[in-house]
Structure formats: C-alpha cells, structure tokens
Design a protein around this motif. Structure first.
Motif, PDB file in Angstrom:
ATOM      1  N   GLU A 290      -5.442   4.583   7.431  1.00 25.46           N
ATOM      2  CA  GLU A 290      -5.296   4.781   6.056  1.00 25.46           C
ATOM      3  C   GLU A 290      -4.648   3.928   5.046  1.00 25.46           C
ATOM      4  O   GLU A 290      -3.919   3.041   6.059  1.00 25.46           O
ATOM      5  N   ILE A 291      -4.844   3.925   4.576  1.00 26.33           N
ATOM      6  CA  ILE A 291      -4.953   2.678   3.260  1.00 26.33           C
ATOM      7  C   ILE A 291      -3.444   2.402   2.670  1.00 26.33           C
ATOM      8  O   ILE A 291      -2.923   3.396   2.546  1.00 26.33           O
ATOM      9  N   THR A 292      -3.131   1.427   2.638  1.00 28.89           N
ATOM     10  CA  THR A 292      -1.845   1.511   1.795  1.00 28.89           C
ATOM     11  C   THR A 292      -1.880   1.277   0.116  1.00 28.89           C
ATOM     12  O   THR A 292      -3.151   1.494  -0.936  1.00 28.89           O
ATOM     13  N   PRO A 293      -0.575   2.120  -0.538  1.00 25.79           N
ATOM     14  CA  PRO A 293      -1.107   2.496  -1.429  1.00 25.79           C
ATOM     15  C   PRO A 293      -2.010   1.135  -3.080  1.00 25.79           C
ATOM     16  O   PRO A 293      -2.301   1.911  -4.015  1.00 25.79           O
ATOM     17  N   GLU A 294      -1.231   0.436  -2.251  1.00 22.02           N
ATOM     18  CA  GLU A 294      -1.862  -1.322  -3.242  1.00 22.02           C
ATOM     19  C   GLU A 294      -3.168  -1.119  -3.162  1.00 22.02           C
ATOM     20  O   GLU A 294      -4.394  -1.100  -4.354  1.00 22.02           O
ATOM     21  N   GLU A 295      -3.693  -1.080  -2.010  1.00 22.84           N
ATOM     22  CA  GLU A 295      -5.334  -1.188  -1.478  1.00 22.84           C
ATOM     23  C   GLU A 295      -6.077  -0.049  -2.337  1.00 22.84           C
ATOM     24  O   GLU A 295      -6.746  -0.469  -2.932  1.00 22.84           O
TER      25      GLU A 295
END
Ligand code: LMR
Length: 327
Positions: A290-295
């Motif tokens: 699960e990637i972060t919003p920034e990624e």
C-alpha cells in the motif's frame, strides 16, 4: 371434404414438425478470462437467462480462457460470423476506434462509481456506437475493476519501474503510460501472461485483482502495488450482421437477458474485487504494497502527461466529459 381435411392436417403437421426441429440460433460467446471472474460469471448468467426464456430459439455456448479466440482475433472472427458475442477489455478496440482509448488514460477516474456515471451518462452511451462504422454493435459496459501493478521487485515510486519489462494489452496509451515511468512495455496476449511472468521473460504486469487471482499471477509475482492507476472494464459486442439478422422480438428478448446479465456482473464485480484482493493477501504468496499518498502522487505526476499526448486522438471533449464524472 374428408380428403381436403386430411391434406390440410398433413401440411400443418409437416410445418409443425419443421418448426419444432429447426435448430436454435447459436450464440458463441468467447472470452479470455476464467469462469470465476465478473466476465466469466456474467457470460454464464446470460446463457442461463437466454436458455430458460427462449431455449427453443436460441442457445448460448460460452468459451472462456481463450479456448476459442484470443482478443487479438475475436473481433475479426466476429465480423466473419465465427463468433457472435465477446466482451474484450476497452483497451483492445484501438484498431476499430480511437475514442475508447479515453478509458485507458492513467488516473482519469477516481473510483468505479465515477466510471459507472461516465458509462451510463450521455457520452458513455454514445460511445457504445463508436464501433458501428466497423460493423460492430456495442451492447453494454461490464465492470471488472481498477488495475494494480505487480513485479519481481517492489514498486513504490515510478523510479522503481525504470528499465523493467511490463506486459500490456494492445493499447498505445498503455504503452505510453509505462514509457512515461521508464518501463519497457510489451504487448502480449492475456493467455501468455502467466508463462511470461513465471519464466521471468517479463518483470511485471498490470491487472485487476480478479484477473491476478483467477490466473494465479500472484504466485509468480512476489510484489503487487495497490496503485488503482487505471481501469479494466469491458464492452460487450456483437456484429451488426448477426444482430440485425435476428427477428425484432427475439432481439428485444436477447437484449433484455443481456442487460440483466450485465447488471448482475456489475453488481458482483466490486465484491469479487475485494474478495480476490483478500484471497491474494491470505495466500501469503505475494506482498500487497500500500503506497502513501505522496508516493501515489509521484505516479500521477509521471503518468499524467500521457493525457496531453493522446488529447488530439481521443478528443479533449471526451476527456473532459470523463473527468466530470469524478465530481
Ligand atoms: C487482458 O488482456 O489483460 C484483459 O483484457 C483480460 C480480460 O479480459 O480481463
């Protein structure tokens, strides 16, 4: 008089026998995915409804798993009358119309509700006619879901895709999408994806959860990044020659059965998407990242220039209409 009655009876009996013995019209429905997917289940529901309601007149034979045709051949086969229905992904119509490429633009739709609003709205419904000039009739949209990216190595940011080979469907937009992150996209049939991944001839792919799970791609891809970066939906199509050749009443009944089967497929698609994602996690064969919003924003920034690249071909009006469905 008795002779006349006998003659009339004979003619009536012969005609009756002929009508009763007339073979039902066969609809061959060809697709490339497994039966336990939204498309597989929808096709079987269509068969069930048609044969229950008009089995004397129409029969439906469903051919899953590319048994009859792959998507590269199915539309040509349809125009030749060798198959009557199919539901290729919207990414596979590029040879027939540029308009449907709108559905391939990365990060265009926020979620499946937006996709649904667009497909069921005026522009989406008009797009069902975009194949008419090529002898094909669009009968409806069917959902699968959003695509995720899988690979041999973890993909967190676009730089992780640099130099990696990805299998894509036959779409120039998807090609540009992977080129935008430095990847090497290869257009390959769905039936070859497992082997290409297993033998490491390619590094990764993009698929919705149900295709990953039903085709066991997660067993040969140690990492799946939950990117939801693009859509994999379908258009159910037939040939104008077959469709217009049906009696009016029959055509109405077949369409009604199809609409119900599509509604059923669309209704189960979201549940299946969530269940197959969970089944992949539970299998322990692949790590779901699960990637972060920034990624995620890095992927958006890298891929969004693809919209501009295809704006003239697709039409800015169409792109704007699709974007409005997010509101
Ligand atoms: C693909 O080729 O990846 C998809 O079009 C398969 C499908 O029909 O879902």
């Amino acid at each position: 008089m008795r002779l006349l009655t006998a003659a009339v009876t004979t003619v009536a009996l012969t005609l009756g026998a002929q009508i009763a013995s007339a073979a039902p019209i066969e609809i061959k429905f060809s697709h490339v995915v497994a039966e336990n997917t939204p498309k597989g289940k929808m096709a079987l529901k269509f068969k069930e409804l048609v044969e229950e309601r008009m089995g004397d007149e129409v029969s439906v034979s469903v051919f899953p798993n590319s048994q009859l045709f792959g998507d590269d051949k199915v539309l040509e086969a349809m125009l030749l009358g060798d198959v009557q229905m199919a539901a290729p992904s919207l990414s596979k119509f590029q040879k027939y119309t540029p308009s449907l490429q709108v559905f391939d633009l990365p990060f265009l739709f926020n979620d499946m509700a937006a996709v649904d609003r667009f497909q069921q709205g005026e522009t989406g419904q008009e797009l069902l006619n975009s194949l008419n000039k090529r002898g094909l009739v669009g009968l409806g949209y069917l959902h699968n879901g959003m695509k995720q990216m899988s690979a041999n190595q973890p993909l967190r940011v676009p730089a992780d895709a640099d130099g990696k080979k990805f299998r894509i469907m036959t779409s120039d937009v998807l090609q540009a999408q992977f080129e935008a992150v430095g990847g090497v996209p290869l257009k390959k049939p769905f039936s070859e994806v497992f082997t290409l991944l297993q033998t490491k001839a390619i590094d990764g792919a993009e698929n919705p959860w149900s295709n990953i799970y039903s085709k066991k791609f997660h067993e040969v891809q140690p990492y799946i990044t939950e990117t939801n970066h693009g859509l994999l939906d379908y258009m159910v199509v037939t040939s104008a020659e077959f469709w217009n050749g049906l009696d009016d009443d029959l055509r109405v009944e077949v369409k009604k059965a199809l609409d119900e089967a599509i509604a059923y497929g669309n209704q189960i698609s979201q549940e299946q998407d969530a269940a197959d994602r969970q089944a992949i996690i539970d299998s322990g064969r692949s790590e779901v990242i699960e990637i972060t919003p920034e990624e995620r924003q890095q992927w958006v920034d890298a891929m969004k220039p693809v919209w501009k690249q295809f704006e003239d071909e697709i039409g800015s009006d169409l792109i704007d209409a699709a974007l409005k469905s997010n509101e």
